[in-house]
Scaffold this motif. Structure first.
Motif, PDB file in Angstrom:
ATOM      1  N   GLY A 223       0.740  -1.169   0.020  1.00 62.27           N
ATOM      2  CA  GLY A 223       0.090   0.058  -0.093  1.00 62.27           C
ATOM      3  C   GLY A 223       0.590   1.180  -0.033  1.00 62.27           C
ATOM      4  N   ASP A 224       1.905   1.232   0.771  1.00 67.28           N
ATOM      5  CA  ASP A 224       2.856   2.389   0.716  1.00 67.28           C
ATOM      6  C   ASP A 224       3.451   2.740  -0.613  1.00 67.28           C
ATOM      7  OD1 ASP A 224       2.550   2.700   3.609  1.00 67.28           O
ATOM      8  OD2 ASP A 224       4.063   0.967   4.024  1.00 67.28           O
ATOM      9  N   PHE A 225       3.853   1.485  -1.290  1.00 72.07           N
ATOM     10  CA  PHE A 225       4.810   1.472  -2.668  1.00 72.07           C
ATOM     11  C   PHE A 225       3.613   2.257  -3.563  1.00 72.07           C
ATOM     12  CE2 PHE A 225       5.686  -0.362  -6.741  1.00 72.07           C
ATOM     13  CZ  PHE A 225       6.844  -0.018  -6.770  1.00 72.07           C
ATOM     14  N   ALA A 226       2.273   1.548  -3.527  1.00 71.85           N
ATOM     15  CA  ALA A 226       0.999   2.040  -4.507  1.00 71.85           C
ATOM     16  C   ALA A 226       0.638   3.644  -4.320  1.00 71.85           C
ATOM     17  CB  ALA A 226      -0.155   1.347  -4.336  1.00 71.85           C
ATOM     18  N   GLN A 227       0.796   4.135  -3.152  1.00 74.72           N
ATOM     19  CA  GLN A 227       0.574   5.574  -2.737  1.00 74.72           C
ATOM     20  C   GLN A 227       1.614   6.257  -3.060  1.00 74.72           C
ATOM     21  OE1 GLN A 227      -2.546   6.640  -1.294  1.00 74.72           O
ATOM     22  NE2 GLN A 227      -1.739   8.408  -2.108  1.00 74.72           N
ATOM     23  N   PHE A 228       2.948   5.832  -3.073  1.00 73.98           N
ATOM     24  CA  PHE A 228       3.838   6.796  -3.576  1.00 73.98           C
ATOM     25  C   PHE A 228       3.770   6.881  -5.093  1.00 73.98           C
ATOM     26  CE2 PHE A 228       8.245   6.973  -5.375  1.00 73.98           C
ATOM     27  CZ  PHE A 228       8.602   8.081  -4.859  1.00 73.98           C
ATOM     28  N   ASN A 229       3.542   6.030  -5.734  1.00 70.46           N
ATOM     29  CA  ASN A 229       3.562   5.871  -7.210  1.00 70.46           C
ATOM     30  C   ASN A 229       2.580   6.692  -7.561  1.00 70.46           C
ATOM     31  OD1 ASN A 229       5.737   3.980  -7.488  1.00 70.46           O
ATOM     32  ND2 ASN A 229       4.532   2.326  -8.115  1.00 70.46           N
ATOM     33  N   LYS A 230       1.237   6.502  -6.852  1.00 65.10           N
ATOM     34  CA  LYS A 230       0.054   7.398  -7.372  1.00 65.10           C
ATOM     35  C   LYS A 230       0.303   8.745  -7.282  1.00 65.10           C
ATOM     36  CE  LYS A 230      -4.736   8.250  -6.024  1.00 65.10           C
ATOM     37  NZ  LYS A 230      -5.719   7.853  -5.137  1.00 65.10           N
ATOM     38  N   ASP A 231       1.075   9.314  -5.856  1.00 65.23           N
ATOM     39  CA  ASP A 231       1.383  10.581  -5.604  1.00 65.23           C
ATOM     40  C   ASP A 231       2.630  11.135  -6.664  1.00 65.23           C
ATOM     41  OD1 ASP A 231      -0.289  10.562  -3.515  1.00 65.23           O
ATOM     42  OD2 ASP A 231       1.292  10.216  -2.056  1.00 65.23           O
ATOM     43  N   TYR A 232       3.259  10.303  -6.888  1.00 59.75           N
ATOM     44  CA  TYR A 232       4.539  10.601  -7.972  1.00 59.75           C
ATOM     45  C   TYR A 232       3.942  11.028  -9.341  1.00 59.75           C
ATOM     46  CZ  TYR A 232       9.425  10.879  -9.255  1.00 59.75           C
ATOM     47  OH  TYR A 232      10.577  11.212  -9.761  1.00 59.75           O
ATOM     48  N   ALA A 233       2.883  10.137  -9.854  1.00 56.11           N
ATOM     49  CA  ALA A 233       2.488  10.447 -11.121  1.00 56.11           C
ATOM     50  C   ALA A 233       1.755  11.646 -11.098  1.00 56.11           C
ATOM     51  CB  ALA A 233       1.403   9.138 -11.528  1.00 56.11           C
ATOM     52  N   ALA A 234       0.897  11.904 -10.012  1.00 56.00           N
ATOM     53  CA  ALA A 234       0.076  13.059  -9.794  1.00 56.00           C
ATOM     54  C   ALA A 234       1.034  14.550  -9.856  1.00 56.00           C
ATOM     55  CB  ALA A 234      -0.507  13.150  -8.641  1.00 56.00           C
ATOM     56  N   LYS A 235       2.150  14.268  -9.655  1.00 52.26           N
ATOM     57  CA  LYS A 235       2.966  15.376  -9.262  1.00 52.26           C
ATOM     58  C   LYS A 235       3.797  15.620 -10.621  1.00 52.26           C
ATOM     59  CE  LYS A 235       7.234  14.666  -7.642  1.00 52.26           C
ATOM     60  NZ  LYS A 235       8.603  14.288  -6.740  1.00 52.26           N
ATOM     61  N   LEU A 236       4.074  14.717 -11.669  1.00 50.52           N
ATOM     62  CA  LEU A 236       4.296  14.853 -12.938  1.00 50.52           C
ATOM     63  C   LEU A 236       3.225  14.924 -13.975  1.00 50.52           C
ATOM     64  CD1 LEU A 236       6.990  11.781 -13.062  1.00 50.52           C
ATOM     65  CD2 LEU A 236       7.307  14.176 -12.741  1.00 50.52           C
ATOM     66  N   GLY A 237       2.062  15.123 -13.193  1.00 46.90           N
ATOM     67  CA  GLY A 237       0.764  15.279 -14.342  1.00 46.90           C
ATOM     68  C   GLY A 237       0.446  14.188 -15.021  1.00 46.90           C
ATOM     69  N   LYS A 238       0.664  12.782 -14.731  1.00 45.61           N
ATOM     70  CA  LYS A 238       0.358  11.753 -15.593  1.00 45.61           C
ATOM     71  C   LYS A 238      -0.283  11.012 -14.710  1.00 45.61           C
ATOM     72  CE  LYS A 238       5.056  11.533 -17.516  1.00 45.61           C
ATOM     73  NZ  LYS A 238       4.362  11.505 -18.852  1.00 45.61           N
ATOM     74  N   GLU A 239      -1.210  10.045 -15.447  1.00 45.77           N
ATOM     75  CA  GLU A 239      -2.127   8.995 -14.820  1.00 45.77           C
ATOM     76  C   GLU A 239      -1.381   7.888 -14.263  1.00 45.77           C
ATOM     77  OE1 GLU A 239      -5.047   7.714 -17.517  1.00 45.77           O
ATOM     78  OE2 GLU A 239      -5.889   9.925 -17.800  1.00 45.77           O
ATOM     79  N   ASP A 240      -0.352   7.539 -14.786  1.00 48.11           N
ATOM     80  CA  ASP A 240       0.462   6.473 -14.297  1.00 48.11           C
ATOM     81  C   ASP A 240       1.943   6.730 -14.608  1.00 48.11           C
ATOM     82  OD1 ASP A 240       0.855   5.217 -16.962  1.00 48.11           O
ATOM     83  OD2 ASP A 240      -1.080   4.684 -16.756  1.00 48.11           O
ATOM     84  N   LEU A 241       2.786   5.629 -14.287  1.00 49.48           N
ATOM     85  CA  LEU A 241       4.190   5.905 -14.494  1.00 49.48           C
ATOM     86  C   LEU A 241       4.683   5.007 -15.778  1.00 49.48           C
ATOM     87  CD1 LEU A 241       5.448   5.495 -10.810  1.00 49.48           C
ATOM     88  CD2 LEU A 241       4.949   7.822 -12.297  1.00 49.48           C
ATOM     89  N   LEU A 242       3.787   4.692 -16.597  1.00 44.34           N
ATOM     90  CA  LEU A 242       4.114   3.720 -17.699  1.00 44.34           C
ATOM     91  C   LEU A 242       4.992   4.409 -18.856  1.00 44.34           C
ATOM     92  CD1 LEU A 242       0.966   1.618 -17.957  1.00 44.34           C
ATOM     93  CD2 LEU A 242       3.188   0.912 -16.667  1.00 44.34           C
ATOM     94  N   THR A 243       4.857   5.812 -18.666  1.00 44.96           N
ATOM     95  CA  THR A 243       5.386   6.473 -20.007  1.00 44.96           C
ATOM     96  C   THR A 243       6.431   7.300 -19.705  1.00 44.96           C
ATOM     97  OG1 THR A 243       3.604   8.296 -19.538  1.00 44.96           O
ATOM     98  CG2 THR A 243       3.323   6.403 -21.246  1.00 44.96           C
ATOM     99  N   LEU A 244       7.076   7.198 -18.300  1.00 43.98           N
ATOM    100  CA  LEU A 244       8.557   8.016 -18.105  1.00 43.98           C
ATOM    101  C   LEU A 244       9.309   7.882 -19.079  1.00 43.98           C
ATOM    102  CD1 LEU A 244       8.525   7.118 -14.218  1.00 43.98           C
ATOM    103  CD2 LEU A 244       7.192   9.016 -15.348  1.00 43.98           C
ATOM    104  N   THR A 245      10.320   8.755 -18.988  1.00 41.25           N
ATOM    105  CA  THR A 245      11.227   8.888 -19.875  1.00 41.25           C
ATOM    106  C   THR A 245      12.618   8.306 -19.200  1.00 41.25           C
ATOM    107  OG1 THR A 245      12.023  11.027 -19.083  1.00 41.25           O
ATOM    108  CG2 THR A 245      10.564  10.988 -21.227  1.00 41.25           C
ATOM    109  N   LYS A 246      13.608   8.314 -19.734  1.00 39.73           N
ATOM    110  CA  LYS A 246      14.852   7.580 -19.021  1.00 39.73           C
ATOM    111  C   LYS A 246      15.337   8.296 -17.975  1.00 39.73           C
ATOM    112  CE  LYS A 246      19.441   5.699 -19.941  1.00 39.73           C
ATOM    113  NZ  LYS A 246      20.389   5.542 -21.061  1.00 39.73           N
TER     114      LYS A 246
END
Length: 310
Positions: A223-246
């Motif tokens: 749950g901690d991991f999932a929440q971090f990813n959700k918050d991180y994606a929101a910070k980048l303005g993305k729906e998820d982290l699947l399209t991150l650049t290198k």
């Protein structure tokens, strides 16, 4: 002569009920509800609970409008409750039935108390499921709420305390089990809830020690991991982290490591706080000594030297 024939007719009808024979005919008009209730009462005092129930069932079926009907309903519950091998589930059903039929009866508190006692008498050991304990607790609390002046109020309060203690002990046992089976997040939640919900009934020494154990070994959960990813994606303005650049992936790795280290550091600090509470609040106890050992292994010695030397 007529009365003798009436008695013989009733005896034959009751015998048919007891042996599971064909359905008996309606009770003779010459036999009153008062006589049936008296017969049942006499049979119960003789320890003949099955025979008493047969008589009470007859009254219940054929004379439900009589003044004796409420007492017969209560006696049916008593016949299961007080027999040599009590059947608490069946007694509880009868007491509940009485309460449904007569919600304002003067003996309502008697029925409520004994219904709760049925659950109380079925309580399992602290290691087992505590459903019956919670049902008993609810029943006793209802009695105090609705009939605080009942003659059963004193015993009810004492049994409420016993219920609280049993539930608290059960919750602690589950928390310790979670620690011993490496389910540290579950242990944290259980033990914190225990200390908050049952502060007056819990063995706080054990609770603090095992909560410290859970936090000392706790890592990030899914749950901690999932929440971090959700918050991180929101910070980048993305729906998820699947399209991150290198470059974003590399930065994500650095940020996640920093987040993880900070979280775990917080867990360890919290563990130390529980160990410290033990050392300070329960000096001389075995759990305090074990907590002091943990503090030493975690690099904390301030405030524990005096305890170790005592």
């Amino acid at each position: 002569m007529k009365r003798i024939l009436t008695a013989l007719t009733l005896t034959a009808a009751l015998a048919g009920l007891g042996l599971g024979c064909k359905k008996p005919k309606a009770v003779d008009k010459g036999v009153t509800a008062t006589e049936l209730l008296a017969t049942a009462d006499k049979l119960m005092k003789q320890g003949k609970f099955n025979e008493a129930r047969t008589t009470l069932r007859h009254l219940e079926q054929y004379l439900p409008g009589s003044a004796e009907f409420p007492k017969a309903k209560l006696m049916l519950g008593d016949s299961f409750f007080f027999q040599s091998s009590p059947s608490y589930p069946e007694a509880e059903v009868e007491y509940a039935s009485f309460l449904n039929y007569f919600p304002r009866h003067e003996l309502r508190d008697y029925a409520m108390y004994h219904r709760a006692l049925c659950h109380f008498s079925s309580i399992e050991s602290a290691e087992r499921d505590q459903t019956e304990t919670r049902k008993a607790l609810a029943g006793f609390q209802q009695l105090l709420a609705e009939a605080p002046g009942s003659p059963y109020a004193g015993e009810t309060r004492a049994k409420i305390l016993q219920c609280w203690r049993r539930i608290a002990e059960h919750e602690l046992i589950v928390g310790v089990f979670y620690v011993n089976t490496y389910f540290y997040l579950g242990a944290e939640r259980r033990l914190k809830s225990l200390l908050e919900t049952y502060p007056d009934y819990v063995d706080r020494e054990r609770a603090y020690f095992y909560l410290g154990e859970a936090m000392r070994q706790r890592l990030l959960a899914d749950g901690d991991f999932a929440q971090f990813n959700k918050d991180y994606a929101a910070k980048l303005g993305k729906e998820d982290l699947l399209t991150l650049t290198k470059e974003q992936v590399e930065q994500y790795g650095k940020d996640f490591r920093a987040f993880s280290e900070e979280q775990i550091k917080g867990y360890r600090a919290e563990a130390k706080s529980y160990y410290q509470k033990l050392v300070e609040s329960y000096p001389g106890s075995e759990w305090a000594r074990r907590a002091a050992d943990r503090l030493i292994t975690m690099g904390t010695t301030a405030g524990i030297k005096e305890e170790l030397d005592s």
